[in-house]
Design a protein around this motif. Structure first.
Motif, PDB file in Angstrom:
ATOM      1  N   ARG A 112       0.827  -1.202   0.000  1.00  0.00           N
ATOM      2  CA  ARG A 112       0.000   0.000   0.000  1.00  0.00           C
ATOM      3  C   ARG A 112       0.864   1.255   0.000  1.00  0.00           C
ATOM      4  NH1 ARG A 112      -5.128   0.476   1.645  1.00  0.00           N
ATOM      5  NH2 ARG A 112      -4.844   2.511   0.649  1.00  0.00           N
ATOM      6  N   TYR A 113       1.976   1.183   0.701  1.00  0.00           N
ATOM      7  CA  TYR A 113       2.870   2.335   0.808  1.00  0.00           C
ATOM      8  C   TYR A 113       4.315   1.852   0.669  1.00  0.00           C
ATOM      9  CZ  TYR A 113      -1.334   4.241   2.974  1.00  0.00           C
ATOM     10  OH  TYR A 113      -2.630   4.617   3.235  1.00  0.00           O
TER      11      TYR A 113
ATOM     12  N   LEU B  29      -1.634   2.972  -9.670  1.00  0.00           N
ATOM     13  CA  LEU B  29      -2.930   2.305  -9.658  1.00  0.00           C
ATOM     14  C   LEU B  29      -2.955   1.189 -10.693  1.00  0.00           C
ATOM     15  CD1 LEU B  29      -5.067   5.553  -9.645  1.00  0.00           C
ATOM     16  CD2 LEU B  29      -5.049   3.897  -7.792  1.00  0.00           C
TER      17      LEU B  29
ATOM     18  N   GLU C 171     -16.223  -0.596 -18.122  1.00  0.00           N
ATOM     19  CA  GLU C 171     -15.485   0.301 -17.246  1.00  0.00           C
ATOM     20  C   GLU C 171     -14.390  -0.475 -16.538  1.00  0.00           C
ATOM     21  OE1 GLU C 171     -18.652  -0.509 -16.824  1.00  0.00           O
ATOM     22  OE2 GLU C 171     -18.954  -1.292 -14.804  1.00  0.00           O
ATOM     23  N   ALA C 172     -13.352   0.230 -16.166  1.00  0.00           N
ATOM     24  CA  ALA C 172     -12.236  -0.387 -15.476  1.00  0.00           C
ATOM     25  C   ALA C 172     -12.476  -0.360 -13.978  1.00  0.00           C
ATOM     26  CB  ALA C 172     -10.941   0.342 -15.821  1.00  0.00           C
TER      27      ALA C 172
ATOM     28  N   PHE D  60     -10.595  -0.364 -10.342  1.00  0.00           N
ATOM     29  CA  PHE D  60      -9.289   0.012  -9.826  1.00  0.00           C
ATOM     30  C   PHE D  60      -8.995  -0.631  -8.473  1.00  0.00           C
ATOM     31  CE2 PHE D  60      -7.562   3.374 -12.527  1.00  0.00           C
ATOM     32  CZ  PHE D  60      -8.644   3.650 -13.334  1.00  0.00           C
ATOM     33  N   GLY D  61      -7.727  -0.899  -8.246  1.00  0.00           N
ATOM     34  CA  GLY D  61      -7.258  -1.261  -6.925  1.00  0.00           C
ATOM     35  C   GLY D  61      -7.060  -0.022  -6.071  1.00  0.00           C
ATOM     36  N   GLN D  62      -6.625  -0.244  -4.824  1.00  0.00           N
ATOM     37  CA  GLN D  62      -6.458   0.872  -3.895  1.00  0.00           C
ATOM     38  C   GLN D  62      -5.206   1.679  -4.183  1.00  0.00           C
ATOM     39  OE1 GLN D  62      -6.902  -1.510  -0.175  1.00  0.00           O
ATOM     40  NE2 GLN D  62      -8.461  -0.014   0.336  1.00  0.00           N
ATOM     41  N   GLY D  63      -4.298   1.128  -4.933  1.00  0.00           N
ATOM     42  CA  GLY D  63      -3.098   1.861  -5.294  1.00  0.00           C
ATOM     43  C   GLY D  63      -1.939   1.634  -4.334  1.00  0.00           C
TER      44      GLY D  63
ATOM     45  N   ARG E 198       1.147   3.933  -2.834  1.00  0.00           N
ATOM     46  CA  ARG E 198       1.705   5.293  -2.749  1.00  0.00           C
ATOM     47  C   ARG E 198       3.208   5.184  -2.594  1.00  0.00           C
ATOM     48  NH1 ARG E 198       0.103  10.317  -2.079  1.00  0.00           N
ATOM     49  NH2 ARG E 198      -2.064   9.677  -1.737  1.00  0.00           N
TER      50      ARG E 198
ATOM     51  N   TYR F 158     -15.639   8.826 -12.495  1.00  0.00           N
ATOM     52  CA  TYR F 158     -15.148   8.033 -11.386  1.00  0.00           C
ATOM     53  C   TYR F 158     -15.131   8.914 -10.142  1.00  0.00           C
ATOM     54  CZ  TYR F 158     -13.488   4.126 -14.263  1.00  0.00           C
ATOM     55  OH  TYR F 158     -13.416   3.042 -15.094  1.00  0.00           O
TER      56      TYR F 158
ATOM     57  N   LYS G 298     -13.421   9.227  -6.206  1.00  0.00           N
ATOM     58  CA  LYS G 298     -12.270   8.730  -5.457  1.00  0.00           C
ATOM     59  C   LYS G 298     -12.238   9.349  -4.069  1.00  0.00           C
ATOM     60  CE  LYS G 298      -7.243   8.250  -5.611  1.00  0.00           C
ATOM     61  NZ  LYS G 298      -7.111   8.594  -4.184  1.00  0.00           N
TER      62      LYS G 298
ATOM     63  N   ALA H 197      -6.984   7.786  -0.128  1.00  0.00           N
ATOM     64  CA  ALA H 197      -6.346   6.496   0.140  1.00  0.00           C
ATOM     65  C   ALA H 197      -7.099   5.307  -0.476  1.00  0.00           C
ATOM     66  CB  ALA H 197      -6.167   6.265   1.634  1.00  0.00           C
ATOM     67  N   GLU H 198      -7.970   5.591  -1.425  1.00  0.00           N
ATOM     68  CA  GLU H 198      -8.647   4.502  -2.136  1.00  0.00           C
ATOM     69  C   GLU H 198      -8.479   4.703  -3.629  1.00  0.00           C
ATOM     70  OE1 GLU H 198     -12.312   3.940   1.094  1.00  0.00           O
ATOM     71  OE2 GLU H 198     -12.702   3.937  -1.065  1.00  0.00           O
ATOM     72  N   GLY H 199      -8.687   3.638  -4.393  1.00  0.00           N
ATOM     73  CA  GLY H 199      -8.664   3.777  -5.838  1.00  0.00           C
ATOM     74  C   GLY H 199      -9.964   4.370  -6.345  1.00  0.00           C
ATOM     75  N   PRO H 200      -9.965   4.909  -7.562  1.00  0.00           N
ATOM     76  CA  PRO H 200     -11.206   5.432  -8.147  1.00  0.00           C
ATOM     77  C   PRO H 200     -12.236   4.320  -8.318  1.00  0.00           C
ATOM     78  CG  PRO H 200      -9.274   6.142  -9.411  1.00  0.00           C
ATOM     79  CD  PRO H 200      -8.809   5.080  -8.470  1.00  0.00           C
TER      80      PRO H 200
ATOM     81  N   PHE I  46     -15.956   3.392 -10.280  1.00  0.00           N
ATOM     82  CA  PHE I  46     -16.839   3.785 -11.373  1.00  0.00           C
ATOM     83  C   PHE I  46     -18.154   4.320 -10.819  1.00  0.00           C
ATOM     84  CE2 PHE I  46     -18.943   3.831 -15.323  1.00  0.00           C
ATOM     85  CZ  PHE I  46     -20.174   3.227 -15.152  1.00  0.00           C
TER      86      PHE I  46
END
Lengths: 114, 112
Positions: free
Chosen positions: A9-10, A91, A102-103, A105-108, A110, B36, B38, B41-44, B46
């Motif tokens: 996550r980080y 991301l 639509e895509a 997304f994960g949380q990303g 950082r 989207y 957001k 701390a979270e992803g976007p 839909f």
């Protein structure tokens, strides 16, 4: 249905070090994307996979960034060596086959480069 | 080259009122548009989409309007709720293209 999983996550690294990010897309999704989101900007596509083949990597800085999608499922994105300007949220997203999908997304992850 | 532009970086609105977010695009090959949302701390995630063959799509409190001749779309949120406070990204894709081009986002703050 499980979502897109990313780790870590980080991450904080020093410039010139290397780093790797991992992504597990939603099961059955053929298309996988890596986006870079710099603070205050929208996500920018780095690379797009269709199954395990690269569809678009035109905005990937190939001198330092690399990505692979093993067996058309999981994917890793690597930066080596990192620069200060690589500090961003990375991301991962996936979508089922189809142009109108639509895509998701994960949380990303950082990344901070110091 | 920014093909999708959100010119308002922030929007503050009273709870219960309408939020209107705007988005402009330059690529005439875009035929599908998405919004989207957001949280920090979270992803976007839909929110809503619209095909270029339509000029309006509605889903509960969210409505997207598309003006192809002006290359402009907008998202209306009615009524706005505190949970709507987030960053909203406009995105677009071309015909038979999976790639999304994103705007820079608009931060919406809903005041109680």
């Amino acid at each position: 249905e499980a979502g897109v999983a990313q780790s870590p996550r980080y991450k904080i690294i020093e410039k010139r070090q290397s780093v790797a990010f991992w992504c597990n897309p939603i099961s059955g999704h053929a298309t996988l994307y890596w986006y870079q989101q710099i603070l205050g900007q929208g996500p920018k596509l780095l690379i797009q996979f269709q199954n395990n083949g690269v569809v678009d990597d035109s905005q990937l800085p190939k001198d330092r960034f690399s990505a692979e999608r093993l067996k058309g499922v999981d994917s890793t994105l690597k930066i080596q060596p990192a620069k200060l300007e690589d500090s961003a949220v990375y991301l991962c997203a996936s979508s089922p086959h189809g142009a109108a999908a639509e895509a998701f997304f994960g949380q990303g992850t950082r990344l901070t480069v110091v | 080259d920014q093909q999708v532009k959100q010119n308002s970086p922030s929007l503050s609105v009273q709870e219960g009122r309408i939020s209107i977010l705007n988005c402009d695009y330059t690529n005439s090959m875009f035929d599908y548009f998405l919004w989207y949302k957001k949280y920090p701390a979270e992803g976007p995630t839909f929110l809503i989409s619209i095909s270029s063959i339509k000029d309006k799509n509605e889903d509960g409190r969210f409505t997207v309007f598309l003006n192809k001749s002006a290359k402009h779309l907008s998202l209306h949120i009615v009524p706005s709720q505190p949970g709507d406070s987030a960053v909203y990204f406009c995105a677009a894709k071309g015909v038979n293209d999976y790639k999304l081009s994103f705007g820079a986002g608009t931060t919406v703050t809903v005041r109680a």
